[in-house]
Design an enzyme around this catalytic site. Structure first.
Site, mmCIF file in Angstrom:
data_model
loop_
_atom_site.group_PDB
_atom_site.id
_atom_site.type_symbol
_atom_site.label_atom_id
_atom_site.label_comp_id
_atom_site.label_asym_id
_atom_site.label_seq_id
_atom_site.Cartn_x
_atom_site.Cartn_y
_atom_site.Cartn_z
ATOM 1 N N ASP A 488 -9.519 6.976 1.241
ATOM 2 C CA ASP A 488 -8.239 7.936 1.385
ATOM 3 C C ASP A 488 -8.830 9.344 0.760
ATOM 4 O OD1 ASP A 488 -6.071 9.249 1.536
ATOM 5 O OD2 ASP A 488 -4.966 7.676 0.451
ATOM 6 N N GLY A 533 -6.689 12.713 10.023
ATOM 7 C CA GLY A 533 -6.743 13.382 11.154
ATOM 8 C C GLY A 533 -7.493 14.944 11.016
ATOM 9 N N ASP A 554 1.267 10.486 6.584
ATOM 10 C CA ASP A 554 1.785 9.169 6.428
ATOM 11 C C ASP A 554 3.226 8.835 7.279
ATOM 12 O OD1 ASP A 554 -0.106 9.168 4.590
ATOM 13 O OD2 ASP A 554 1.155 8.669 2.693
#
Ligand code: GLA
Length: 733
Positions: A488, A533, A554
């Protein structure tokens, strides 16, 4: 003179006095904390004027881990009492307070919400809660037709802080205004909906609650009850209404106050199950293939539903592989690229089933179909623990989800220690006694083990990231038996800010680095990119050998979020997905979710949940359950365990659906399947139910199968209604 002063004060404070209520949006304000500021006689003329509908940060104040006080001077006219239905209780409806407040009226505490660090229960935020403090009209300390001082003490832990949202409103409510209806829809065993009527105010009401359950397709009334109730403050009244869990029904509750005849009402579309019950004889529910890299351990649990005990056998099992007889877990290692085909038999007291299965061994063979499993984030967020992962894994098996292919058990953020070990390796916090033991425990059950980190210094939750330790971390993951890494971006934003050239290469670099070390490990680790993205990750995800990449921010359990992510942000992404590399529109938001230990039922309506699973299977998305599996009800279980629906997601052709038409609120998404058929989702994204004729989208000469109901549709069934935010999911051949 005094009157003139009050008029001026009223104007200064932005007060509007009407017959029904008093509304104030301005106050005097002082940073800091002194309990004597609650006293009415305290002189506040030097305090600054502030708007109580806007947070501190919007008005130039930065107060973190600190206090601020508001003082509102207000004349409360006795005319308020006249037009009111009752003269006993006055409600002070305060703005919301970020994070906790105490409210004093003329020096007397009238209410508090949230917890201040100095209060008994300790600090806890209640920044989004309404504040409605009830005061006795006679004895509560209100100075009628005089200047009253409402002092509000606010504690803020982190920005934005302070009072915000609505103005202060003072009114005398009628008996109905403090009432609210709450529903708990329990679609388990004997399905029932608990209806709770609560009363926020100390006012008496006696009345009748009428609950009706109507069939949404025919409009016929099929259940309900009528009951006399008198809900009191702190003592809600409850009734439980049974319903048929296989029918799509609407529950309507109406309460009428006997004295005034005033009513409140609310509706709830009830959960309903479309998936037919699975046979008790064995049934294979997974794709007929699985991929692995040469020399990586094979871990594959054949997803087979049916009564246990069950016996798994294979007459032509290739050398190097084992199949456990009792639970159908395939293990072993193959040292070269090849394709191995064999037939697996599952047998129980009720019958026998077989699957011709192919194990593909090669360098890019991870995730030939999208990953299915669970991730801790949408339910537990940072409160995840080893115990919670194990109880969810056990529930995954006990409830039969593993028999439908759900196998990854992924820990999201919140497992890392505050500091690395002296040798630089990553350490775990006290919630995870042993990662190796957890990995072994999962593997022994044929499940897989996932973990989370960031290429930056810190994760989104503020835990340690992998920067400068990528190799060590990949090696630790291998030693614990990790099979999935969600990587992440988060803290990497700070590194990225230092880049002079912020072109695509600057986004690729951190992911390429971890890829190198991951792929050096002697086990298959699914590589899941999470960077929302940026820089069109779908265009270069395969370059860093990613197995999936998040395409958006999210998700949360609201129609807006699911609609934006699923419908709006996936258009045009189909060409980038394929076996081994998938677009990831984020995790599933069905079941009990909540990003904390305070879980609630997903706020998506039942129809929205059918739409969610339909669309995610069409999108060939990762299917990661995000709820507490131990608390999963029959509705959610049936949503997630429809073998024909899941077969679309797991189709070996690996073609993602694209939107093929949009006609007002009706959107059609379709994908080709490996057997030459097509899976088609027809969605009503509008706010009204819509009548449609399926013949408009498919030729009636073809076989049209309703995937949720698992039955072929007759011509007479092609004219149908799609409820608001609902869908029809068909397969056409
Ligand atoms: C980001 C991710 C989420 C979750 C959290 C953890 O917000 O997008 O899916 O992993 O971080 O902190």
């Amino acid at each position: 003179m005094k009157k003139l002063f009050l008029v001026a004060l009223v104007a200064l404070m932005g007060l509007q006095a009407g017959a029904q209520n008093v509304s104030v949006s301005k106050a005097r304000f002082q940073k800091g904390d002194d309990k004597s500021w609650a006293k009415p006689e305290m002189n506040d003329v030097s305090w600054e004027e502030i708007d109580i509908t806007k947070n501190w940060d919007k008005q130039g104040y930065v107060i973190n881990n600190g206090y601020g006080w508001y003082r509102i001077h207000v004349n409360i006219p006795s005319s308020l009492l006249k037009g009111a239905d009752q003269q006993k209780v006055v409600i002070f409806n305060l703005p919301k307070a970020d994070d906790a407040d105490e409210c004093y009226l003329n020096g007397k505490l009238i209410g508090h919400t949230g917890g201040m660090p100095d209060s008994k229960g300790g600090y806890h935020s209640a920044w989004s809660a309404p504040r409605r403090y009830a005061v006795d009209a006679k004895k509560g300390g209100i100075l009628w037709d005089k200047d009253n001082v409402i002092a509000v003490r606010v504690y803020n832990s982190g920005e934005p802080g302070g009072l915000f949202d609505n103005p202060l409103n003072i009114s005398l409510p009628n008996a109905i205004e403090g009432l609210s209806l709450h529903f708990t829809d329990v679609n388990d065993g004997q399905a029932h909906c608990d209806v709770e009527l609560s009363n926020a105010y100390p006012l008496t009401t006696n009345g009748t609650l009428v609950v009706t359950v109507t069939d949404r397709e025919t409009g016929a009334k099929i259940g309900g009850l009528t009951k006399k109730l008198s809900p009191k403050q702190g003592k809600p009244a409850r009734v439980s209404v049974p319903y048929d869990k296989k029918k799509s029904c609407m529950l309507t509750a109406t309460y009428t106050d006997a004295k005034s005849g005033k009513t409140i009402n609310r509706k709830l579309p009830l959960k309903y199950i479309l998936t037919p019950a699975a046979p008790s004889s064995p049934r294979f529910n997974g794709a007929p293939l699985f991929g692995v890299r040469p020399n990586s351990p094979v871990i594959y649990r054949f997803p087979v539903s049916g009564e246990r005990p069950m016996k798994f056998t294979c007459a032509n099992l290739p050398a190097g592989l084992n199949l456990s007889e009792s639970d159908g877990v395939l293990s072993g290692k193959i040292d070269h690229s090849c394709e191995l085909t064999f037939t697996v038999t599952a047998e129980n007291a009720k019958g026998k089933a077989q699957q011709d299965f192919t194990l593909k061994v090669g360098d890019r063979m991870i995730a030939l179909t999208p990953p299915m499993g669970w991730n801790s984030w949408n339910c537990w967020a940072l409160s995840v623990s080893q115990e919670k992962v194990m109880s969810s894994a056990q529930a995954l098996i006990d409830k039969g989800l593993a028999d439908y292919g759900y196998c990854y058990m992924n820990i999201d953020d919140g497992w890392e220690a505050e500091e690395r070990n002296p040798d630089g390796t990553i350490a775990v916090n006290e919630k995870f006694p042993s990662m190796k033991a957890l990995g072994d425990w999962l593997h022994a059950r044929g499940l897989k083990f996932g973990i989370y980190s960031s290429p930056g210094d810190y994760t989104c939750g503020g835990y340690l990231g992998s920067i400068d330790h990528e190799q060590q971390d990949a090696e630790s993951y291998n030693s614990w038996g990790v099979d999935y890494l969600k990587y992440d971006w988060c803290g990497y934003g700070r590194e990225h800010a230092k880049e002079r050239d912020k072109g695509v290469a600057s986004y690729v670099r951190p992911y390429l680095l971890m890829q190198k070390y991951l792929r050096e490990q002697p086990r298959d680790i699914f590589y899941s990119l999470c960077q929302y993205g940026m820089a069109k990750v779908w265009e270069w995800g395969t370059f860093v050998d990613a197995n999936s990449w998040r395409t958006t921010g999210d998700i949360n359990d609201s129609w807006r979020s699911m609609f934006d992510i699923g419908f709006r942000q996936q258009v045009g992404l189909a060409p980038y997905a394929g076996p081994g590399h998938w677009n990831d529109p984020d995790m599933l938001i069905v079941g009990k979710v909540g990003w904390s230990s305070n879980l609630r039922d997903s706020r998506l309506t039942p129809d929205e949940q059918y739409t969610h699973i339909t669309l995610w299977t069409l999108l060939a998305s990762n299917m990661l359950i995000g709820c507490d599996i131990a608390q999963m009800d029959d509705f959610t279980l049936n949503l997630l365990c429809n073998n024909e629906v899941n077969a679309v997601n797991q189709d070996v052709l690996g073609k993602q659906a694209d939107r093929i038409s949009k006609d007002g609120d009706i959107e059609v998404w379709a994908r080709p399947l490996s057997d030459g058929s097509q899976a088609i989702g027809i969605f009503n994204v509008g706010n009204e139910d819509k009548k449609i004729d399926l013949k408009k989208y498919v030729s009636p000469n073809l076989t049209i199968r309703d995937l949720w109901r698992q039955k072929n549709l007759s011509e007479g069934e092609l004219n149908c209604t799609i409820p608001t935010h609902g869908c029809k999911y068909i397969k056409v051949k």
